[in-house]
Design an enzyme around this catalytic site. Structure first.
Site: not given
Ligand code: PEP
Ligand code: MG
Length: 874
Positions: A22, A92, A101, A103, A336, A454, A560, A616, A744, A763, A765-767, A830, A850
């Site tokens: 702003k 403001r 969210g 003020m 804006r 809103h 999987r 896999r 992983e 690959s 396996g970031t989980n 993945c 990838y």
């Protein structure tokens, strides 16, 4: 001495991080010579300093605020708190990224018992002055001091009732004087002190309240949903007041240079004559469409249109503007880049390219990757729509199709969503406290409020379907029912909303899947032209694979195989295999599974038409496949010709204390190589047969999960190679195949150079890699992660957004080490992060080949990959 406060003319649009959106835009507009009520911005750094100093505003900052206030007084020829000609200001918040969210605005700051008289004399309107003062007391008490506004509203209602009038405007100066007195008493009762009469005290309290609001719960939730860092802070804008409520040649409104819902070119907005700022957004009076201003105040309209066009030309993007007309004089309060639906964003970006205003690359970067999700949601099925019973119609505030059960509070909406229900939140009007409930809802329906209320603005931002302002609804939120079109709907009843037409339907209408076409397709084609990363999908069935292909997937990065075992006709066979006591028994059971696996793989290979597919091998702990209740165990025992107790004991023996770190992943193939043998045979036979049948040249990629050591991989690889070579010989085929691993486990990342000796591809396996790096169970973080957000230990869920500092380091290291050993190693990801835009950007930077993500996130990943590549070149 640091500079904490900037006059509008000292700033510019590129100072957004320091002045907030702003503030930076007010500065830019001032420099463009537009009619802006003057003022100054307290910087975001002052906000950070406030927090660093234990929530205190330093004397240096205070001095600079007052020095700028003196300059403003001089400019306006008015004095703060003056008896004759008082200066009034608005205060403001304004963060770097717009944040609904935070003020609310405070208007009319500077009024007190003395200055209100001066204000009355100057404006020649006592009623107006007292009304402004009572509004200010109410707003200041509510927004700054958190005294509930209902206490004030009650007094106002009492006074009106006593006078037998309906509207505030029917109260005269004397009535309002009485109201002010009672308002001040409420303030004193609640705060234990008089309402602050010193305008400088009012101002500093308001500035502090803006700073505090940066950390209110709504703002924190909004930040988490929108990836906004907690250390940015907010700026505060202090601006001389202009009045839209001074009579019939005054007014206030909000407008967009293009339609934020559809992207259609042309002015779009609303205004109210004789009203003050928040009246338009609050949705209490129904505003007029902006084009009607041409009839009400033609000169103002002409000037307004001229400036609106100038602003869009200047920013080269659709603008969202707030304006006020005071006695026929037009002022812009802010501009804006407008929030818009994904559909509108695509149209606007394509139109701007066609109008020669932006490049293809800029168009690609203008679309928020996550927002594409909105377009991938279903729309109503044509037949369902034709046969649907329309109960009423509201404003088409945010497009999309939504069907679900009605709930009347944000809290209940959230709980029902948690139970897995589809929810439609129905409210008289929404407020910022409702944000979590709105997020949990499929659709939002409000009785009051226009296209810029809103509910409408927030829903569009979230990509949630919204129908607003359906005044025909008779609602009782306390008793949880509403009536529309002669039908009463209770909590839990189904309705359907069409956010593109505003229609409200009875019941649960059927929906259909989205397709990529038109502007969406154009942008995606541009994205594909500029991206470097390939985009694959995680798919276990031909149906998922087909869906992903339609959305642009270039291959499968993760299939999987265990998901194929859960079907009713397969699970007994895998159970038999698990419960076998000898290798022979196990092999016999596995042999029964081969035809199923093979036909599954053939289905996938056929769908993918020769594109790369990574399969896999079995990964989950075996207990996931065995029954837990006695009836199922009994049935299984019968089928296997075994005793109930024996089977039960065997199932129980599979229990593990930490199954996620237990007997799973490649450990299954180490203990039961026959599983890997069976899967290899199925993959190889399927690939060879599909190649022969369709002329594909599939080179299957076999991926071993949860490897932590080169020798582990080598062991399993040997098993696979033996069978693969055997199948090749049997089928007289020279098919190529590739064996790689998932990274992983942190140890695998640390020893990636050694592992790359055996692996042709990695690959990530970031989980699991996130789980093991944090030591957080991926299934249990829900129980404590909220406390981490509240305590500001973490700002986002590391399972959704890649932790680039920690887990990212492991990925980078493993990628470098892998390439050192094997320069042409193929690198992918993945885990769930493969479809998260900021994580995709990281993958681009690290130079992965990838990303692979769930089908619906493929377009998001394609766009995010293009944005990363374009930004990288700048
Ligand atoms: C992973 O761990 O990131 C992964 C993709 O495997 P899964 O989620 O099946 O454990
Ligand atoms: Mg895993």
């Amino acid at each position: 001495m640091a500079k904490w406060v900037y006059r509008f003319e000292e700033g510019s649009a590129d100072m957004r991080p320091l002045l907030g959106g702003k503030g930076a835009n007010l500065a830019e507009m001032t420099n463009l010579g537009l009619p802006i009520p003057q003022g100054f911005t307290v910087t975001t750094e002052a906000c950070t300093d406030y927090y660093n100093k234990g929530k205190k505003i330093s004397d240096e900052i205070k001095d600079q605020i007052f020095a700028e206030l003196a300059v403003l007084e001089e400019k306006q020829q008015k004095k703060f708190g003056d008896t004759d000609n008082p200066l009034l200001v608005s205060v403001r918040s304004g963060a770097r990224a717009s944040m609904p969210g935070m003020m609310d605005t405070i208007l009319n700051l500077g009024l007190n018992d003395v200055s209100v008289e001066g204000f009355a004399a100057r404006t020649g309107n006592k009623r107006f002055a007292y009304d402004s003062y009572r509004r200010f007391i109410q707003m200041f008490s509510d927004v700054v001091m958190e005294v509930p506004k209902s206490l004030f509203e009650r007094v106002l209602d009492e006074v009106k009732n006593k006078k037998h009038v309906h509207y505030d405007t029917e109260l005269n100066a004397d009535d309002l004087m009485g109201v002010i007195k009672r308002f001040k008493t409420i303030y004193k009762d609640k705060m234990g002190e008089d309402f602050p009469q010193d305008p400088k005290v009012q101002l500093m309290e308001a500035v502090k309240a803006v700073f505090r609001s940066w950390d209110n719960e709504r703002a924190i939730v909004y930040r988490r949903m929108n990836d906004i860092p907690g250390d940015w802070g907010t700026a505060v804008n202090v601006q001389a007041m202009v009045f839209g409520n001074m009579g019939d040649t005054s007014g206030t409104g909000v407008a967009f240079t293009r339609n934020p819902s559809t992207g259609e070119k042309g002015i779009f907005g609303e205004y109210l004559i004789n009203a003050q700022g928040e009246d338009v957004v609050a949705g209490i009076r129904t505003p007029q469409p902006i084009t009607k201003l041409a009839e009400d105040l033609p000169e103002c309209y002409a000037k307004f249109m001229e400036i609106a066009n100038k602003l869009e030309e200047h920013y080269r993007d659709m603008q969202d503007m707030e304006f006020t007309i005071e006695n026929g004089n037009l002022y812009f309060l802010q501009t804006r880049n407008g929030k818009r639906t994904a559909q509108a964003a695509l149209k606007i970006a394509c139109d701007l390219v066609d109008e020669g205003k932006i490049t293809e690359q800029e168009a690609v970067c203008r679309i928020e990757a996550k927002s594409l999700d909105q377009l991938l949601h279903p729309t109503f099925d044509d037949i369902a729509l034709r046969d649907g019973e329309v109960m009423g119609i509201g404003l088409p505030a945010s497009p999309g199709a939504a069907a679900g059960k009605v709930y009347f509070t944000a809290e209940e909406a959230k709980i029902a969503h948690g139970r897995g229900e589809r929810v439609i939140l129905v409210r008289l009007e929404t407020s910022p406290e409702d944000i979590e409930g709105m997020h949990a809802s499929e659709g939002i329906l409000t009785v009051r409020g226009g296209m810029t209320s809103h509910a409408a603005v927030v829903a569009r931002g979230m990509g949630t379907c919204c129908v607003s302002g359906c005044g025909a609804i008779n609602i009782n939120e306390d008793e949880k029912w509403f009536e529309l079109g002669g039908v009463k709907f209770n909590e839990g009843d189904y309705i359907s909303l069409d956010g593109s037409t505003g229609k409200i339907y009875r019941g649960d209408l059927r929906t259909r899947d989205a397709v990529i076409s038109g502007n969406f397709e154009r942008i995606m084609n541009w994205a594909d032209k500029y991206r470097k990363l390939r985009v694959r999908t995680n798919a276990d069935t031909p149906a998922d694979a087909l869906n992903a292909l339609k959305l642009g997937a270039e291959g499968i990065g993760l299939c999987r195989t265990e998901h194929m075992f859960f079907d009713a006709d397969r699970i007994p066979k895998i159970r038999k295999m698990i419960l076998s006591n000898t290798v022979e028994q196990r092999e016999a059971a596995l042999n029964e599974l081969i035809p199923f696996q093979k036909s599954d793989f053939k289905g996938i290979f056929k769908t993918m038409e020769g594109r790369p597919v990574t399969i896999r091998f079995l990964d989950p702990p075996l207990h996931e496949f065995v029954p837990t209740d006695d009836a199922d165990i009994k049935a299984l025992a019968k089928e296997m010709g075994l005793k109930f107790e024996e089977v039960k004991a065997k199932c129980e023996s599979l229990h593990e204390f930490n199954p996620m770190m237990g007997h799973r992943g490649c450990r299954l193939a180490v203990t039961y190589p026959e599983i890997a043998r069976m899967q290899t045979r199925a993959v190889m036979e399927a690939a060879i047969e599909e190649n022969e049948k369709y002329g594909f040249s599939i080179e299957p990629e076999i991926m071993i999960p949860l490897v932590g050591d080169k020798k582990e991989l080598k062991f399993v690889k040997k098993v696979i190679v033996e069978v693969a070579e055997q199948v090749k010989k049997e089928k007289k085929s020279d098919i190529k195949y590739h064996i790689g691993t998932m990274i992983e486990i942190p140890r695998a990342a640390l020893l990636a150079d050694e592992i790359a000796e055996e692996a042709e591809f990695f690959s990530f396996g970031t989980n699991d890699l996130t789980q093991m790096t944090f030591g957080f169970s991926r299934d249990d973080t829900g129980k404590f992660i909220d406390s981490y957000y509240k305590s500001k230990i973490y700002e986002s869920d590391p399972f959704a957004k890649l932790d680039q500092n920690g887990v990212g380091q492991l990925i980078q290291m493993a990628a470098e080490k892998g390439r050192k050993t094997r320069p042409d190693i193929k690198l992918g990801i993945c885990g769930e992060h493969g479809g998260d835009p900021s994580s995709v950007e990281f993958c681009h930077k690290v130079g992965l080949t990838y990303v692979s993500c769930s089908p619906f996130r493929v377009p998001i990943a394609r766009l995010a990959a293009a944005q990363a590549a374009i930004n990288d070149e700048q």
